[in-house]
Design a protein around this motif. Structure first.
Motif, mmCIF file in Angstrom:
data_model
loop_
_atom_site.group_PDB
_atom_site.id
_atom_site.type_symbol
_atom_site.label_atom_id
_atom_site.label_comp_id
_atom_site.label_asym_id
_atom_site.label_seq_id
_atom_site.Cartn_x
_atom_site.Cartn_y
_atom_site.Cartn_z
ATOM 1 N N ASP A 1 -0.175 8.991 -8.595
ATOM 2 C CA ASP A 1 0.139 7.580 -8.396
ATOM 3 C C ASP A 1 -0.587 7.033 -7.167
ATOM 4 O O ASP A 1 -0.267 7.385 -6.032
ATOM 5 N N ALA A 2 -1.554 6.153 -7.389
ATOM 6 C CA ALA A 2 -2.360 5.597 -6.295
ATOM 7 C C ALA A 2 -1.502 4.782 -5.338
ATOM 8 O O ALA A 2 -1.673 4.866 -4.116
ATOM 9 N N TYR A 3 -0.590 3.984 -5.873
ATOM 10 C CA TYR A 3 0.261 3.173 -5.005
ATOM 11 C C TYR A 3 1.057 4.064 -4.052
ATOM 12 O O TYR A 3 1.102 3.821 -2.846
ATOM 13 N N ALA A 4 1.694 5.090 -4.574
ATOM 14 C CA ALA A 4 2.503 5.998 -3.748
ATOM 15 C C ALA A 4 1.631 6.685 -2.707
ATOM 16 O O ALA A 4 2.032 6.835 -1.546
ATOM 17 N N PHE A 5 0.446 7.101 -3.102
ATOM 18 C CA PHE A 5 -0.474 7.770 -2.176
ATOM 19 C C PHE A 5 -0.848 6.857 -1.018
ATOM 20 O O PHE A 5 -0.718 7.223 0.147
ATOM 21 N N PHE A 6 -1.337 5.648 -1.325
ATOM 22 C CA PHE A 6 -1.782 4.741 -0.268
ATOM 23 C C PHE A 6 -0.614 4.249 0.579
ATOM 24 O O PHE A 6 -0.757 4.061 1.786
ATOM 25 N N TYR A 7 0.541 4.060 -0.028
ATOM 26 C CA TYR A 7 1.721 3.660 0.737
ATOM 27 C C TYR A 7 2.087 4.749 1.739
ATOM 28 O O TYR A 7 2.325 4.470 2.913
ATOM 29 N N ARG A 8 2.141 5.979 1.279
ATOM 30 C CA ARG A 8 2.486 7.096 2.159
ATOM 31 C C ARG A 8 1.472 7.220 3.295
ATOM 32 O O ARG A 8 1.831 7.302 4.477
ATOM 33 N N GLU A 9 0.187 7.233 2.943
ATOM 34 C CA GLU A 9 -0.855 7.476 3.935
ATOM 35 C C GLU A 9 -1.059 6.316 4.912
ATOM 36 O O GLU A 9 -1.405 6.536 6.068
ATOM 37 N N ALA B 1 -5.137 5.518 12.131
ATOM 38 C CA ALA B 1 -5.210 6.480 11.026
ATOM 39 C C ALA B 1 -4.979 5.792 9.691
ATOM 40 O O ALA B 1 -4.393 4.718 9.627
ATOM 41 N N GLY B 2 -5.422 6.437 8.649
ATOM 42 C CA GLY B 2 -5.184 5.930 7.306
ATOM 43 C C GLY B 2 -6.316 6.323 6.377
ATOM 44 O O GLY B 2 -7.293 6.942 6.786
ATOM 45 N N VAL B 3 -6.149 5.959 5.135
ATOM 46 C CA VAL B 3 -7.172 6.243 4.137
ATOM 47 C C VAL B 3 -7.591 4.936 3.478
ATOM 48 O O VAL B 3 -6.867 3.946 3.516
ATOM 49 N N ASP B 4 -8.771 4.945 2.895
ATOM 50 C CA ASP B 4 -9.244 3.766 2.180
ATOM 51 C C ASP B 4 -9.719 4.191 0.796
ATOM 52 O O ASP B 4 -9.473 5.308 0.355
ATOM 53 N N GLU B 5 -10.417 3.284 0.155
ATOM 54 C CA GLU B 5 -10.807 3.534 -1.239
ATOM 55 C C GLU B 5 -11.793 4.693 -1.399
ATOM 56 O O GLU B 5 -12.048 5.141 -2.509
ATOM 57 N N ARG B 6 -12.329 5.196 -0.295
ATOM 58 C CA ARG B 6 -13.222 6.360 -0.389
ATOM 59 C C ARG B 6 -12.457 7.637 -0.717
ATOM 60 O O ARG B 6 -13.036 8.612 -1.160
ATOM 61 N N GLU B 7 -11.155 7.634 -0.492
ATOM 62 C CA GLU B 7 -10.311 8.795 -0.784
ATOM 63 C C GLU B 7 -9.679 8.594 -2.161
ATOM 64 O O GLU B 7 -8.897 7.661 -2.358
ATOM 65 N N ALA B 8 -10.020 9.436 -3.090
ATOM 66 C CA ALA B 8 -9.491 9.324 -4.456
ATOM 67 C C ALA B 8 -8.131 10.015 -4.530
ATOM 68 O O ALA B 8 -8.035 11.223 -4.341
ATOM 69 N N PRO B 9 -7.079 9.241 -4.792
ATOM 70 C CA PRO B 9 -5.749 9.853 -4.858
ATOM 71 C C PRO B 9 -5.547 10.648 -6.135
ATOM 72 O O PRO B 9 -6.101 10.324 -7.175
ATOM 73 N N LYS B 10 -4.738 11.692 -6.025
ATOM 74 C CA LYS B 10 -4.304 12.432 -7.199
ATOM 75 C C LYS B 10 -2.924 11.890 -7.557
ATOM 76 O O LYS B 10 -2.044 11.819 -6.712
#
Length: 133
Positions: free
Chosen positions: A85-93, A74-83
């Protein structure tokens, strides 16, 4: 062998599930959207609905019952645009959710776990004693 796949309908996960099924393994998916998963795999796999973003709502006792191996894809990549803080979003996901699932798997005595994705490198950096490479 009974295998739990987290992210089984995603970019990598679909191929993992297909390979497991071709080798006659029993597959269980944790999926946010079991209807989407059923469209992909029909009755070939077992389904548990759950969203890693709502970790406390997942019935882990039922999810891990009879499981031999957990595969985390599981996870997200650059295709998912975070709302926000991008760092916090990608770290969490991609990191926190994975760590939470690995810890929960240990709690339920899952003896083997496979992590697919860049989070693997991050965990290796934090915990070199695990000798992941």
């Amino acid at each position: 062998m009974q295998v739990l796949v987290i992210g089984g309908t995603g970019f990598i996960g679909v191929h993992i599930v297909q390979e497991l099924l071709s080798r006659n393994h029993q597959v269980t998916l944790l999926s946010r959207n079991p209807d989407k998963a059923r469209k992909t795999f029909a009755d070939s796999v077992s389904y548990h609905q759950g969203d890693l973003g709502f970790f406390h709502d997942i019935n882990f006792e039922q999810l891990f019952s009879g499981i031999d191996i957990m595969i985390y894809a599981a996870g997200v990549d650059e295709r998912e645009a975070p709302k926000g803080d991008a760092y916090a979003f990608f770290y969490r996901e991609n990191v926190s959710n994975c760590i939470n699932m690995l810890e929960k798997a240990r709690t339920y005595n899952i003896k083997q776990a496979i992590v697919l994705g860049s989070v693997f490198s991050y965990i290796d950096e934090l915990h070199p004693e695990l000798e992941l490479y």
